[in-house]
Scaffold this active site. Sequence first.
Site, short mmCIF file in Angstrom:
data_model
loop_
_atom_site.label_atom_id
_atom_site.label_comp_id
_atom_site.label_asym_id
_atom_site.label_seq_id
_atom_site.Cartn_x
_atom_site.Cartn_y
_atom_site.Cartn_z
N ASP A 212 23.47 2.86 -27.44
CA ASP A 212 23.83 3.68 -26.28
C ASP A 212 23.75 5.17 -26.60
O ASP A 212 24.33 5.99 -25.92
CB ASP A 212 25.27 3.32 -25.85
CG ASP A 212 25.64 3.89 -24.49
OD1 ASP A 212 24.75 4.05 -23.65
OD2 ASP A 212 26.83 4.20 -24.28
N LYS A 253 19.52 2.08 -24.24
CA LYS A 253 19.53 2.99 -23.09
C LYS A 253 18.37 3.97 -23.19
O LYS A 253 18.13 4.55 -24.25
CB LYS A 253 20.85 3.75 -23.04
CG LYS A 253 20.94 4.71 -21.85
CD LYS A 253 22.32 5.32 -21.71
CE LYS A 253 22.63 6.30 -22.81
NZ LYS A 253 23.94 6.95 -22.65
#
EC number: 2.1.1.57
Length: 400
Positions: A212, A253
């Site tokens: 992330d 991500k």
Amino acid sequence: MKKTVEDRSLEFLIRRRNDAELPPLASLSCKHLKQHHWRDAFDDEQAALREQLWAVKTQLDVIPAETYTATRNKLFPLAASGEQRNFSNRAGHKLLESMESTGVWMELSKLLRGKSTKRPRDFAFADVCGGPGAFSQALFQAGRKRGWRHLHGYGMTLAGVSGLDWYAHLLKSPQFTCTYGLDGTGDIFKLSNIDCLASITKAAPMFLVVADGGFNVDFSVTNYQETISSRIMYGQWLAALKLLRKGGCFVLKLFDTFSPLSRAVLYLSCCMYRRVHVAKPRHSRVVNSERYLVCVDFLGYPSEGWSRYLDSFYEVGFVDNEHVPQLIPREWCLQDAVFMADVRDMNTAVATNQVIALQMILDAAPAMTEELKAKTIEKKPAAGSDDGRTPPPDEGGDGE
């Protein structure tokens, strides 16, 4: 009648030609890599779509942040940081939604149970650049719901950065092991730190890696967030290749997928995983460029030459945070009609929805400005009031 959109989950399959041979990655050299400043690290592929999106984003510059946030949250309620009964922010929801829509849970269940009807075998996950731990928090809870009682997490994040170190309950948990790499910084830009994490997890049944990582960019250069984030994006992608066991899954991500480097990462992913998706989960705001690369069933490196080149590219190619190196010749992607059709369809769908959503905000912002002014006037104490009390602040602000 003007077009409208709403927050909803989107999922795209990214494929390569079935009859295409693996690209000769091991034949490439890192001695003379082409470098481009992040402002110039795009090519002409889907340039018109990218520039249309940028133009609408630029129009938002004149809207005050308070007005933008209030308008966005009114038009797109999921944009507000709500529904947080289980996680400290929306990141956990986005991860689980991405895994659900792309079949990761089903794949992991098959992998862990096999033909046995007994309890699933133990497995581990790695949370890369994941501090303070929303992804890990979500995975532990999801694992408990699925009966995976022996789930163990490993994490590496930057040390000594306020707001990025792991949640206290994760640090105290016997089911979570954190490391800050060989040098104690947790800096993923250093290959030795990635190798340290790989060494620590060498004996673990590592079937899931989540990443992330990213950072806020100045408002004046938000159009370039994709290329500014190139180094951390590639580092996380490389870490998954080093950490995963065969059959494992990876969730990363991303911010936009227009640049040659993003395209190359998608293409090479198709060579090393059985199935590759890009997901735009419901809790990922339609107004932004965020999306998730989801790779299912890791096949491993095709050869040691691939591993050596990808490592060397990371160490030699990223000379600083200002330049983006060329990973593979752009023709390798462009000549695969199946791959390019899937990428173009995905980019078009996500960017078109984003343009419509941002235009909705532009159209509604003037009315919201007047609404906020009226609320401010209502909150002012009456003339002559001497109670000295300050009106309470507005509620419902976005904490992210």
